[in-house]
Design an enzyme around this catalytic site. Structure first.
Site, PDB file in Angstrom:
ATOM      1  N   THR A   1     -17.106  -5.698   4.187  1.00 34.01           N
ATOM      2  CA  THR A   1     -16.808  -4.369   4.717  1.00 34.01           C
ATOM      3  C   THR A   1     -18.095  -3.599   4.995  1.00 34.01           C
ATOM      4  OG1 THR A   1     -16.741  -3.285   2.551  1.00 34.01           O
ATOM      5  CG2 THR A   1     -14.705  -4.345   3.306  1.00 34.01           C
ATOM      6  N   LYS A   2     -17.973  -2.537   5.781  1.00 33.92           N
ATOM      7  CA  LYS A   2     -19.142  -1.699   6.073  1.00 33.92           C
ATOM      8  C   LYS A   2     -19.701  -1.091   4.789  1.00 33.92           C
ATOM      9  CE  LYS A   2     -17.025   0.806   9.175  1.00 33.92           C
ATOM     10  NZ  LYS A   2     -16.768   1.868  10.195  1.00 33.92           N
ATOM     11  N   PHE A   3     -18.817  -0.627   3.924  1.00 38.20           N
ATOM     12  CA  PHE A   3     -19.253  -0.045   2.659  1.00 38.20           C
ATOM     13  C   PHE A   3     -19.961  -1.089   1.797  1.00 38.20           C
ATOM     14  CE2 PHE A   3     -18.058   1.088  -1.816  1.00 38.20           C
ATOM     15  CZ  PHE A   3     -18.910   2.169  -1.934  1.00 38.20           C
ATOM     16  N   GLU A   4     -19.401  -2.307   1.778  1.00 39.38           N
ATOM     17  CA  GLU A   4     -20.010  -3.393   1.007  1.00 39.38           C
ATOM     18  C   GLU A   4     -21.382  -3.759   1.562  1.00 39.38           C
ATOM     19  OE1 GLU A   4     -18.988  -8.069  -0.110  1.00 39.38           O
ATOM     20  OE2 GLU A   4     -17.532  -6.834   0.970  1.00 39.38           O
TER      21      GLU A   4
ATOM     22  N   GLU B   1       0.870  -1.187   0.000  1.00 35.98           N
ATOM     23  CA  GLU B   1       0.000   0.000   0.000  1.00 35.98           C
ATOM     24  C   GLU B   1       0.899   1.227   0.000  1.00 35.98           C
ATOM     25  OE1 GLU B   1      -2.624   2.422  -0.407  1.00 35.98           O
ATOM     26  OE2 GLU B   1      -3.624   0.536   0.124  1.00 35.98           O
TER      27      GLU B   1
ATOM     28  N   ASP C   1      -9.464   0.360  -7.462  1.00 37.56           N
ATOM     29  CA  ASP C   1     -10.132   1.522  -8.061  1.00 37.56           C
ATOM     30  C   ASP C   1     -10.783   1.122  -9.383  1.00 37.56           C
ATOM     31  OD1 ASP C   1      -9.402   3.200  -5.998  1.00 37.56           O
ATOM     32  OD2 ASP C   1      -7.544   3.838  -6.966  1.00 37.56           O
TER      33      ASP C   1
END
Length: 255
Positions: free
Chosen positions: A232-235, A111, A161
């Site tokens: 994930t929370k976003f998922e 990263e 991305d």
């Protein structure tokens, strides 16, 4: 880099001017860098106090400096164990959770963004996760110079991305030159696991991975989400809104 909510992650608008647009034709010599494919987007990000403390306290042990040579990875991790590469771990929550549930495996996270590196180091310290190491560098160069052929037991690329505008698809990470290089670093029988929440990118991934002769799909097309990959929370929010998520799991052919 793993993307999250585009606004939260600081993604540039897809029609924004990109600094190396004019240089796209300069990389025909090296197919791995075709059209400046990189594993990251340059972004500004503020390092929090906690992340800075983690960088200072845990960085010397868990961050491996980039060098154009292959290190003794058994010495780096302090043991010989199955080794998994993750490209673009974002803020590191999924990486930490997977490493905690798979203590017999070693995880090498790549990263470039310092807040994400600091966030994962903070989790390593809080959860006592000795089986993670981090390289803060472009994953393409790490693949080229720091990983030997047939040295990896797995690769994770979760939510890279998407570059959803058609004219920017050339900037997507999952393209034939990179996939061929990834495949060369996998041991026979090792796996490559990609996940995305963009259907168009999932279709491209399926096409590109399926065209790599050294890889075979473990499913007819898309795979069920493996138990080891956290939601994930976003998922989870996207799934509640009816958005899709696509997992692809390919294996290196034997022989």
């Amino acid at each position: 880099m793993m993307h999250d909510d585009p606004n939260e992650a600081g993604l540039p608008p897809d029609d924004a001017a990109l600094p190396d647009e004019a240089a796209d034709g300069a990389d025909e010599v090296n197919p791995l860098h075709h059209r400046r494919i990189r594993s990251f987007v340059t972004r500004a990000g503020r390092v929090s106090t906690g992340q800075r403390r983690a960088l200072d306290e845990f960085g010397p042990r868990f961050v491996v400096p980039y060098a154009a040579e292959i290190p003794d990875w058994d010495a780096v991790f302090g043991r010989s164990a199955p080794r998994i590469l993750e490209i673009g771990f974002g803020m590191g929550a999924s990486t930490a959770e997977i490493a905690a549930h798979r203590p017999g495996d070693d995880f090498l996270g790549v990263e470039v963004h310092e807040p994400g590196v600091g966030a994962l180091l903070k989790l390593i310290g809080e959860q006592d996760l000795p089986n993670i190491r981090i390289i803060q560098h472009d994953a393409v160069e790490v693949l080229e110079h720091m990983l030997a052929p047939e040295s990896l037991d797995g690769v994770h690329i979760f939510f890279p991305d998407p570059w959803h505008k058609a004219r920017h698809h050339k900037r997507r990470l999952i393209q034939p030159p990179l996939v061929a290089h990834l495949a060369s670093r996998l041991k026979p029988g090792a796996y490559l696991h990609c996940a995305t929440d963009w259907q168009n990118y999932a279709e491209q991934m399926l096409e590109v991975l399926g065209a790599e002769p050294s890889l075979e799909n473990t499913a007819a097309d898309y795979a069920p989400r493996p138990d080891y990959r956290p939601i994930t929370k976003f998922e989870r929010r996207g799934l509640r809104l009816g958005h899709g998520v696509w997992d692809l799991v390919f294996r290196k052919r034997a022989g």
